[in-house]
Design a protein around this motif. Sequence first.
Motif, PDB file in Angstrom:
ATOM      1  N   ALA A 180     -12.363  64.932   5.618  1.00  0.00           N
ATOM      2  CA  ALA A 180     -13.554  65.255   4.829  1.00  0.00           C
ATOM      3  C   ALA A 180     -14.019  66.677   5.112  1.00  0.00           C
ATOM      4  O   ALA A 180     -14.041  67.119   6.271  1.00  0.00           O
ATOM      5  CB  ALA A 180     -14.673  64.275   5.141  1.00  0.00           C
ATOM      6  N   THR A 181     -14.396  67.377   4.057  1.00  0.00           N
ATOM      7  CA  THR A 181     -15.002  68.702   4.149  1.00  0.00           C
ATOM      8  C   THR A 181     -16.427  68.603   3.621  1.00  0.00           C
ATOM      9  O   THR A 181     -16.636  68.170   2.485  1.00  0.00           O
ATOM     10  CB  THR A 181     -14.210  69.725   3.306  1.00  0.00           C
ATOM     11  N   ILE A 182     -17.391  68.980   4.443  1.00  0.00           N
ATOM     12  CA  ILE A 182     -18.793  68.922   4.049  1.00  0.00           C
ATOM     13  C   ILE A 182     -19.302  70.338   3.814  1.00  0.00           C
ATOM     14  O   ILE A 182     -19.089  71.225   4.642  1.00  0.00           O
ATOM     15  CB  ILE A 182     -19.648  68.234   5.134  1.00  0.00           C
ATOM     16  N   GLY A 183     -19.954  70.552   2.684  1.00  0.00           N
ATOM     17  CA  GLY A 183     -20.467  71.881   2.376  1.00  0.00           C
ATOM     18  C   GLY A 183     -21.241  71.847   1.077  1.00  0.00           C
ATOM     19  O   GLY A 183     -21.350  70.807   0.426  1.00  0.00           O
ATOM     20  N   PRO A 184     -21.789  72.974   0.658  1.00  0.00           N
ATOM     21  CA  PRO A 184     -22.502  73.021  -0.625  1.00  0.00           C
ATOM     22  C   PRO A 184     -21.541  72.837  -1.790  1.00  0.00           C
ATOM     23  O   PRO A 184     -20.364  73.200  -1.718  1.00  0.00           O
ATOM     24  CB  PRO A 184     -23.131  74.417  -0.623  1.00  0.00           C
ATOM     25  N   SER A 185     -22.042  72.261  -2.869  1.00  0.00           N
ATOM     26  CA  SER A 185     -21.209  72.058  -4.058  1.00  0.00           C
ATOM     27  C   SER A 185     -20.583  73.359  -4.534  1.00  0.00           C
ATOM     28  O   SER A 185     -19.448  73.374  -5.034  1.00  0.00           O
ATOM     29  CB  SER A 185     -22.044  71.446  -5.180  1.00  0.00           C
ATOM     30  N   ALA A 186     -21.298  74.466  -4.388  1.00  0.00           N
ATOM     31  CA  ALA A 186     -20.791  75.753  -4.846  1.00  0.00           C
ATOM     32  C   ALA A 186     -19.516  76.173  -4.124  1.00  0.00           C
ATOM     33  O   ALA A 186     -18.747  76.986  -4.635  1.00  0.00           O
ATOM     34  CB  ALA A 186     -21.860  76.829  -4.667  1.00  0.00           C
ATOM     35  N   GLU A 187     -19.266  75.623  -2.940  1.00  0.00           N
ATOM     36  CA  GLU A 187     -18.017  75.902  -2.218  1.00  0.00           C
ATOM     37  C   GLU A 187     -16.965  74.842  -2.511  1.00  0.00           C
ATOM     38  O   GLU A 187     -15.769  75.138  -2.560  1.00  0.00           O
ATOM     39  CB  GLU A 187     -18.288  75.965  -0.714  1.00  0.00           C
ATOM     40  N   LEU A 188     -17.398  73.608  -2.725  1.00  0.00           N
ATOM     41  CA  LEU A 188     -16.444  72.518  -2.955  1.00  0.00           C
ATOM     42  C   LEU A 188     -15.775  72.638  -4.326  1.00  0.00           C
ATOM     43  O   LEU A 188     -14.586  72.329  -4.470  1.00  0.00           O
ATOM     44  CB  LEU A 188     -17.158  71.173  -2.844  1.00  0.00           C
ATOM     45  N   LEU A 189     -16.525  73.076  -5.328  1.00  0.00           N
ATOM     46  CA  LEU A 189     -15.976  73.133  -6.686  1.00  0.00           C
ATOM     47  C   LEU A 189     -14.811  74.111  -6.812  1.00  0.00           C
ATOM     48  O   LEU A 189     -13.770  73.763  -7.386  1.00  0.00           O
ATOM     49  CB  LEU A 189     -17.088  73.457  -7.681  1.00  0.00           C
ATOM     50  N   PRO A 190     -14.908  75.342  -6.275  1.00  0.00           N
ATOM     51  CA  PRO A 190     -13.734  76.227  -6.322  1.00  0.00           C
ATOM     52  C   PRO A 190     -12.544  75.657  -5.548  1.00  0.00           C
ATOM     53  O   PRO A 190     -11.395  75.860  -5.944  1.00  0.00           O
ATOM     54  CB  PRO A 190     -14.242  77.530  -5.681  1.00  0.00           C
ATOM     55  N   ALA A 191     -12.817  74.947  -4.446  1.00  0.00           N
ATOM     56  CA  ALA A 191     -11.729  74.334  -3.686  1.00  0.00           C
ATOM     57  C   ALA A 191     -11.021  73.264  -4.513  1.00  0.00           C
ATOM     58  O   ALA A 191      -9.798  73.098  -4.423  1.00  0.00           O
ATOM     59  CB  ALA A 191     -12.265  73.744  -2.383  1.00  0.00           C
ATOM     60  N   LEU A 192     -11.770  72.532  -5.321  1.00  0.00           N
ATOM     61  CA  LEU A 192     -11.154  71.564  -6.229  1.00  0.00           C
ATOM     62  C   LEU A 192     -10.272  72.275  -7.251  1.00  0.00           C
ATOM     63  O   LEU A 192      -9.167  71.828  -7.552  1.00  0.00           O
ATOM     64  CB  LEU A 192     -12.231  70.762  -6.957  1.00  0.00           C
ATOM     65  N   GLU A 193     -10.762  73.370  -7.791  1.00  0.00           N
ATOM     66  CA  GLU A 193      -9.984  74.116  -8.787  1.00  0.00           C
ATOM     67  C   GLU A 193      -8.697  74.664  -8.181  1.00  0.00           C
ATOM     68  O   GLU A 193      -7.658  74.682  -8.849  1.00  0.00           O
ATOM     69  CB  GLU A 193     -10.829  75.249  -9.366  1.00  0.00           C
ATOM     70  N   ARG A 194      -8.758  75.101  -6.919  1.00  0.00           N
ATOM     71  CA  ARG A 194      -7.567  75.661  -6.269  1.00  0.00           C
ATOM     72  C   ARG A 194      -6.613  74.588  -5.769  1.00  0.00           C
ATOM     73  O   ARG A 194      -5.521  74.898  -5.301  1.00  0.00           O
ATOM     74  CB  ARG A 194      -7.994  76.551  -5.093  1.00  0.00           C
ATOM     75  N   GLY A 195      -7.013  73.322  -5.826  1.00  0.00           N
ATOM     76  CA  GLY A 195      -6.161  72.254  -5.323  1.00  0.00           C
ATOM     77  C   GLY A 195      -6.257  72.043  -3.828  1.00  0.00           C
ATOM     78  O   GLY A 195      -5.461  71.316  -3.247  1.00  0.00           O
ATOM     79  N   GLU A 196      -7.261  72.626  -3.189  1.00  0.00           N
ATOM     80  CA  GLU A 196      -7.433  72.471  -1.748  1.00  0.00           C
ATOM     81  C   GLU A 196      -8.138  71.160  -1.405  1.00  0.00           C
ATOM     82  O   GLU A 196      -8.080  70.700  -0.268  1.00  0.00           O
ATOM     83  CB  GLU A 196      -8.223  73.652  -1.181  1.00  0.00           C
ATOM     84  N   LEU A 197      -8.824  70.572  -2.364  1.00  0.00           N
ATOM     85  CA  LEU A 197      -9.445  69.258  -2.221  1.00  0.00           C
ATOM     86  C   LEU A 197      -8.932  68.357  -3.338  1.00  0.00           C
ATOM     87  O   LEU A 197      -8.643  68.824  -4.447  1.00  0.00           O
ATOM     88  CB  LEU A 197     -10.968  69.365  -2.299  1.00  0.00           C
TER      89      LEU A 197
END
Length: 303
Positions: A122-139
């Motif tokens: 699990a990675t915990i952080g603000p949505s503004a950081e999680l969303l780009p990670a989803l786009e990059r395939g890191e999450l």
Amino acid sequence: MDVQQLRCFLAVAEELHFGRAAERLHLTPSPVSRSVKELERELGVDLFVRRYHQVELTADGALLAGRVRDILRQLDGLKDVIKEAAGRQVVRVGGTHLCPPAVMDRFLALAGQALPARTVEATIGPSAELLPALERGELDAALVHLPLDRPRLDSLVVARYLFRVAMRADDPLATASELTLKDLAHRTLTIGPPTPQPVAVNLFHERLKDAGLTSFHQMPDNDAVMLASRIRRDGGITLTIDPRNGGSARVYDDPAFAVVPLRDDLDFLLGVAWNRSRARQDDVVRELVQVARQEWAGRRLTL
């Protein structure tokens, strides 16, 4: 015929020079030349025309070079395949730091149940950081605040926030059984910055303004303890979720504060987000989306 012979042959074929081919392979010219001669002997053809300080491919050599290049590319690609397969032993999910812990815990439990042979990180952080990670395939998936403004991502609503007004226990509004935004219109509302998820938070702030609130004090960051300290010190008001949900709201579970339900629905949502294209191609993402839908589609929570 072995891989080393093929690598030596292709290096010479591309460099057209045994010395440069040897440098490229971090070898001396002698083993490179020997490997090429052994390959020629096994195939029964000349692969090069050798002249003084000059090498040219024969017709057979040119034909073989294209095939060998494809073979070595596929062989080298096996490392990436294995590496990717090993990486997929880990399921990577994210969660906004403002999400109630019980919801995040349930999300992690669902991921573990759906993919029992894999480790869930699990990675915990603000949505503004999680969303780009989803786009990059890191999450693979993440709990974030909605709505999204990213066409590559899709989402499912998990919960709707029902807000409460937090204030000092001696505040004039503290004895009310419930409050409306109209009741707060004459007060200064302390709020956090939009940085955790600008789209969702800015929309939330606009709804407050549309309801008649005009006076705001914006904190520099989303530090719940600092915000509560300001309320306690200066007698302001702020919005929070039920402290019984845990997380940062627990700071108001203190006799020094009163927490009164807010009647108005501000339509602030929490959801699971994922990369739309990966959900079509990746079994892990597809499984996470499926279990999220089974758990929450048509049965969203209220927080």
